[in-house]
Design a protein around this motif. Structure first.
Motif, PDB file in Angstrom:
ATOM      1  N   VAL A 139     -11.347 -48.325  10.954  1.00 51.45           N
ATOM      2  CA  VAL A 139     -10.268 -47.532  11.545  1.00 51.45           C
ATOM      3  C   VAL A 139      -9.567 -48.335  12.638  1.00 51.45           C
ATOM      4  CG1 VAL A 139      -9.714 -45.441  12.855  1.00 51.45           C
ATOM      5  CG2 VAL A 139     -11.431 -45.343  11.044  1.00 51.45           C
ATOM      6  N   LEU A 140      -8.251 -48.369  12.563  1.00 53.37           N
ATOM      7  CA  LEU A 140      -7.444 -48.930  13.649  1.00 53.37           C
ATOM      8  C   LEU A 140      -7.099 -47.802  14.604  1.00 53.37           C
ATOM      9  CD1 LEU A 140      -4.991 -51.028  11.475  1.00 53.37           C
ATOM     10  CD2 LEU A 140      -6.792 -51.927  12.965  1.00 53.37           C
TER      11      LEU A 140
ATOM     12  N   THR B 165      -4.413 -48.610   2.228  1.00 59.07           N
ATOM     13  CA  THR B 165      -5.089 -49.898   2.024  1.00 59.07           C
ATOM     14  C   THR B 165      -4.248 -51.011   2.640  1.00 59.07           C
ATOM     15  OG1 THR B 165      -4.023 -50.318  -0.116  1.00 59.07           O
ATOM     16  CG2 THR B 165      -6.147 -49.184  -0.161  1.00 59.07           C
ATOM     17  N   TRP B 166      -4.918 -52.108   2.924  1.00 57.18           N
ATOM     18  CA  TRP B 166      -4.268 -53.318   3.405  1.00 57.18           C
ATOM     19  C   TRP B 166      -4.836 -54.480   2.605  1.00 57.18           C
ATOM     20  CZ3 TRP B 166      -0.372 -55.300   5.950  1.00 57.18           C
ATOM     21  CH2 TRP B 166      -0.452 -56.632   6.395  1.00 57.18           C
ATOM     22  N   GLU B 167      -4.007 -55.122   1.828  1.00 54.58           N
ATOM     23  CA  GLU B 167      -4.441 -56.200   0.938  1.00 54.58           C
ATOM     24  C   GLU B 167      -5.672 -55.771   0.130  1.00 54.58           C
ATOM     25  OE1 GLU B 167      -4.586 -59.763   3.346  1.00 54.58           O
ATOM     26  OE2 GLU B 167      -2.396 -59.892   3.314  1.00 54.58           O
TER      27      GLU B 167
ATOM     28  N   VAL C 208     -11.284 -50.602  15.636  1.00 56.80           N
ATOM     29  CA  VAL C 208     -10.598 -51.605  16.452  1.00 56.80           C
ATOM     30  C   VAL C 208      -9.468 -50.921  17.212  1.00 56.80           C
ATOM     31  CG1 VAL C 208      -9.252 -53.731  16.481  1.00 56.80           C
ATOM     32  CG2 VAL C 208     -11.174 -53.492  14.897  1.00 56.80           C
ATOM     33  N   ARG C 209      -9.606 -50.911  18.536  1.00 55.11           N
ATOM     34  CA  ARG C 209      -8.514 -50.397  19.371  1.00 55.11           C
ATOM     35  C   ARG C 209      -7.427 -51.453  19.450  1.00 55.11           C
ATOM     36  NH1 ARG C 209      -5.876 -48.678  23.747  1.00 55.11           N
ATOM     37  NH2 ARG C 209      -5.905 -49.882  25.685  1.00 55.11           N
ATOM     38  N   ILE C 210      -6.176 -51.060  19.190  1.00 54.97           N
ATOM     39  CA  ILE C 210      -5.057 -51.972  19.452  1.00 54.97           C
ATOM     40  C   ILE C 210      -4.158 -51.293  20.472  1.00 54.97           C
ATOM     41  CG2 ILE C 210      -4.651 -53.682  17.639  1.00 54.97           C
ATOM     42  CD1 ILE C 210      -3.282 -51.711  16.022  1.00 54.97           C
ATOM     43  N   GLY C 211      -4.170 -51.825  21.677  1.00 52.50           N
ATOM     44  CA  GLY C 211      -3.439 -51.181  22.749  1.00 52.50           C
ATOM     45  C   GLY C 211      -2.741 -52.167  23.652  1.00 52.50           C
ATOM     46  N   THR C 212      -2.399 -51.678  24.820  1.00 49.67           N
ATOM     47  CA  THR C 212      -1.772 -52.532  25.821  1.00 49.67           C
ATOM     48  C   THR C 212      -2.636 -52.532  27.078  1.00 49.67           C
ATOM     49  OG1 THR C 212      -0.447 -50.693  26.645  1.00 49.67           O
ATOM     50  CG2 THR C 212       0.580 -52.127  25.006  1.00 49.67           C
ATOM     51  N   CYS C 213      -2.392 -53.526  27.928  1.00 50.21           N
ATOM     52  CA  CYS C 213      -3.139 -53.615  29.176  1.00 50.21           C
ATOM     53  C   CYS C 213      -2.244 -54.230  30.242  1.00 50.21           C
ATOM     54  CB  CYS C 213      -4.413 -54.442  28.992  1.00 50.21           C
ATOM     55  SG  CYS C 213      -4.124 -56.151  28.496  1.00 50.21           S
ATOM     56  N   GLY C 214      -2.644 -54.008  31.481  1.00 44.92           N
ATOM     57  CA  GLY C 214      -1.953 -54.628  32.602  1.00 44.92           C
ATOM     58  C   GLY C 214      -2.715 -55.885  33.004  1.00 44.92           C
TER      59      GLY C 214
ATOM     60  N   ASP D  97       3.392 -55.634  16.467  1.00 44.39           N
ATOM     61  CA  ASP D  97       3.222 -56.043  15.067  1.00 44.39           C
ATOM     62  C   ASP D  97       2.254 -57.219  14.956  1.00 44.39           C
ATOM     63  OD1 ASP D  97       4.946 -54.067  14.359  1.00 44.39           O
ATOM     64  OD2 ASP D  97       6.668 -55.375  14.009  1.00 44.39           O
ATOM     65  N   ARG D  98       2.329 -58.113  15.911  1.00 41.25           N
ATOM     66  CA  ARG D  98       1.426 -59.270  15.894  1.00 41.25           C
ATOM     67  C   ARG D  98      -0.022 -58.818  16.122  1.00 41.25           C
ATOM     68  NH1 ARG D  98       2.461 -63.353  20.567  1.00 41.25           N
ATOM     69  NH2 ARG D  98       1.357 -61.684  21.594  1.00 41.25           N
ATOM     70  N   ALA D  99      -0.222 -57.917  17.086  1.00 42.49           N
ATOM     71  CA  ALA D  99      -1.573 -57.417  17.352  1.00 42.49           C
ATOM     72  C   ALA D  99      -2.134 -56.701  16.122  1.00 42.49           C
ATOM     73  CB  ALA D  99      -1.556 -56.474  18.554  1.00 42.49           C
ATOM     74  N   LEU D 100      -1.262 -55.993  15.417  1.00 37.98           N
ATOM     75  CA  LEU D 100      -1.696 -55.313  14.186  1.00 37.98           C
ATOM     76  C   LEU D 100      -2.162 -56.321  13.144  1.00 37.98           C
ATOM     77  CD1 LEU D 100      -1.963 -52.825  12.400  1.00 37.98           C
ATOM     78  CD2 LEU D 100       0.490 -52.986  11.922  1.00 37.98           C
ATOM     79  N   ARG D 101      -1.395 -57.417  12.982  1.00 38.00           N
ATOM     80  CA  ARG D 101      -1.813 -58.450  12.015  1.00 38.00           C
ATOM     81  C   ARG D 101      -3.161 -59.046  12.412  1.00 38.00           C
ATOM     82  NH1 ARG D 101       3.646 -59.964  12.412  1.00 38.00           N
ATOM     83  NH2 ARG D 101       3.169 -61.712  13.795  1.00 38.00           N
ATOM     84  N   ILE D 102      -3.358 -59.280  13.716  1.00 36.50           N
ATOM     85  CA  ILE D 102      -4.616 -59.860  14.197  1.00 36.50           C
ATOM     86  C   ILE D 102      -5.776 -58.901  13.923  1.00 36.50           C
ATOM     87  CG2 ILE D 102      -5.885 -60.566  16.278  1.00 36.50           C
ATOM     88  CD1 ILE D 102      -3.121 -61.537  17.393  1.00 36.50           C
ATOM     89  N   ALA D 103      -5.556 -57.606  14.210  1.00 38.30           N
ATOM     90  CA  ALA D 103      -6.619 -56.615  13.999  1.00 38.30           C
ATOM     91  C   ALA D 103      -6.990 -56.521  12.520  1.00 38.30           C
ATOM     92  CB  ALA D 103      -6.166 -55.256  14.524  1.00 38.30           C
ATOM     93  N   LEU D 104      -5.969 -56.487  11.654  1.00 39.10           N
ATOM     94  CA  LEU D 104      -6.248 -56.382  10.216  1.00 39.10           C
ATOM     95  C   LEU D 104      -6.960 -57.640   9.714  1.00 39.10           C
ATOM     96  CD1 LEU D 104      -2.895 -54.720   9.120  1.00 39.10           C
ATOM     97  CD2 LEU D 104      -5.181 -53.724   8.825  1.00 39.10           C
ATOM     98  N   ALA D 105      -6.558 -58.796  10.226  1.00 41.55           N
ATOM     99  CA  ALA D 105      -7.213 -60.048   9.810  1.00 41.55           C
ATOM    100  C   ALA D 105      -8.664 -60.071  10.293  1.00 41.55           C
ATOM    101  CB  ALA D 105      -6.449 -61.254  10.355  1.00 41.55           C
ATOM    102  N   ALA D 106      -8.915 -59.561  11.499  1.00 38.06           N
ATOM    103  CA  ALA D 106     -10.296 -59.544  12.024  1.00 38.06           C
ATOM    104  C   ALA D 106     -11.170 -58.636  11.163  1.00 38.06           C
ATOM    105  CB  ALA D 106     -10.299 -59.079  13.482  1.00 38.06           C
ATOM    106  N   LEU D 107     -10.622 -57.493  10.739  1.00 37.28           N
ATOM    107  CA  LEU D 107     -11.401 -56.573   9.906  1.00 37.28           C
ATOM    108  C   LEU D 107     -11.657 -57.160   8.519  1.00 37.28           C
ATOM    109  CD1 LEU D 107      -9.754 -53.175  10.895  1.00 37.28           C
ATOM    110  CD2 LEU D 107     -12.162 -53.801  11.231  1.00 37.28           C
ATOM    111  N   ALA D 108     -10.742 -57.996   8.043  1.00 39.89           N
ATOM    112  CA  ALA D 108     -10.878 -58.554   6.686  1.00 39.89           C
ATOM    113  C   ALA D 108     -11.731 -59.826   6.668  1.00 39.89           C
ATOM    114  CB  ALA D 108      -9.500 -58.849   6.110  1.00 39.89           C
ATOM    115  N   ALA D 109     -12.035 -60.377   7.858  1.00 38.74           N
ATOM    116  CA  ALA D 109     -12.716 -61.688   7.917  1.00 38.74           C
ATOM    117  C   ALA D 109     -14.146 -61.609   7.373  1.00 38.74           C
ATOM    118  CB  ALA D 109     -12.740 -62.188   9.353  1.00 38.74           C
TER     119      ALA D 109
END
Ligand code: HPA
Length: 235
Positions: free
Chosen positions: A17-18, A51-53, A86-92, A223-235
């Motif tokens: 889950v993202l 699904t993703w890939e 995987v949390r995809i968020g923002t931070c200060g 969008d970049r963080a999303l690609r990174i998260a999906l790639a990490a889950l698929a690794a």
């Protein structure tokens, strides 16, 4: 079957889950997935599975803060068979070497949150991610052109408006990278529920330095963080 905060059927959620903070981001992620379908919408917190890939992936927003992410993560792990969040968020950013748009992989999360601090009286609990997910995310971020990634500790704070305090200065002097509001709650919940978790954040503002991202920059970096998260889950 429904839990107090999720109205989905068994099997509706994928094992992965993202989890963005913002429900509108969850809808946006659903558009990127293939064949995403709505599985819950309690309190306007819409969850989708697609699904993703070729791999099943779900998305559900956490809302803001440790209490909120702890509720959603507990119900997903305990009742819906979810194994990784995987949390995809923002931070200060608080570290002096951080810049807007940098990616932070939270390899530890200090916290002032009573939700996790009181769980085991007498113990200063360490909030840490899945090492496998963290390592995969760092690798995936390195593979994204023009991306600066930092792996280290963040502060998960219950207060967005924390007032005048030297706390962040002291934490920055000890190498803490950034402040956000959910990672420690997610990590503690994953430990209790025998799941795996990671918090992956984009630096959206620099605390004490009067800069923040434009709306366009937020979208690109998200969008970049999303690609990174999906790639990490698929690794
Ligand atoms: N504080 C807490 N959480 C945040 C911040 C912040 O400055 N920026 C993005 N998430």
């Amino acid at each position: 079957m429904a839990t107090p905060h999720i109205a989905a059927q068994p099997g509706d959620f994928a094992p992965d889950v993202l989890m963005p903070g913002d429900p509108l981001r969850a809808r946006r992620i659903a558009k990127v997935l293939t064949d995403a379908r709505l599985v819950t919408e309690v309190r306007g917190i819409a969850g989708f599975t697609g699904t993703w890939e070729g791999r099943p992936v779900s998305v559900l927003a956490s809302g803001m803060g440790v209490p909120s992410i702890s509720i959603y993560a507990t119900e997903l792990f305990r009742f819906y068979g979810v194994r990784r969040i995987v949390r995809i968020g923002t931070c200060g950013g608080i570290g002096p070497h951080l810049a807007l748009g940098d990616v932070v992989v939270a390899t530890a999360a200090h916290t002032d949150s009573a939700v996790t601090a009181t769980r085991l009286p007498g113990v200063h609990y360490s909030h840490a991610p899945s090492f496998a997910l963290a390592a995969a995310a760092v690798q995936a971020a390195h593979d994204e052109p023009g991306t600066t990634v930092h792996a280290g500790a963040v502060l998960t704070s219950d207060a967005f408006y924390s007032g005048e305090s030297d706390l962040l200065t002291h934490l920055a002097a000890r190498g803490t990278l950034a402040v956000e509001m959910e990672a420690a709650g997610l990590y503690a919940t994953a430990d209790v529920e025998h799941g795996e978790a990671l918090a992956l954040m984009t630096v959206s503002d620099l605390i004490g330095r009067d800069v923040e991202m434009s709306a366009a920059e937020r979208e690109t970096t998200f969008d970049r963080a999303l690609r990174i998260a999906l790639a990490a889950l698929a690794a």
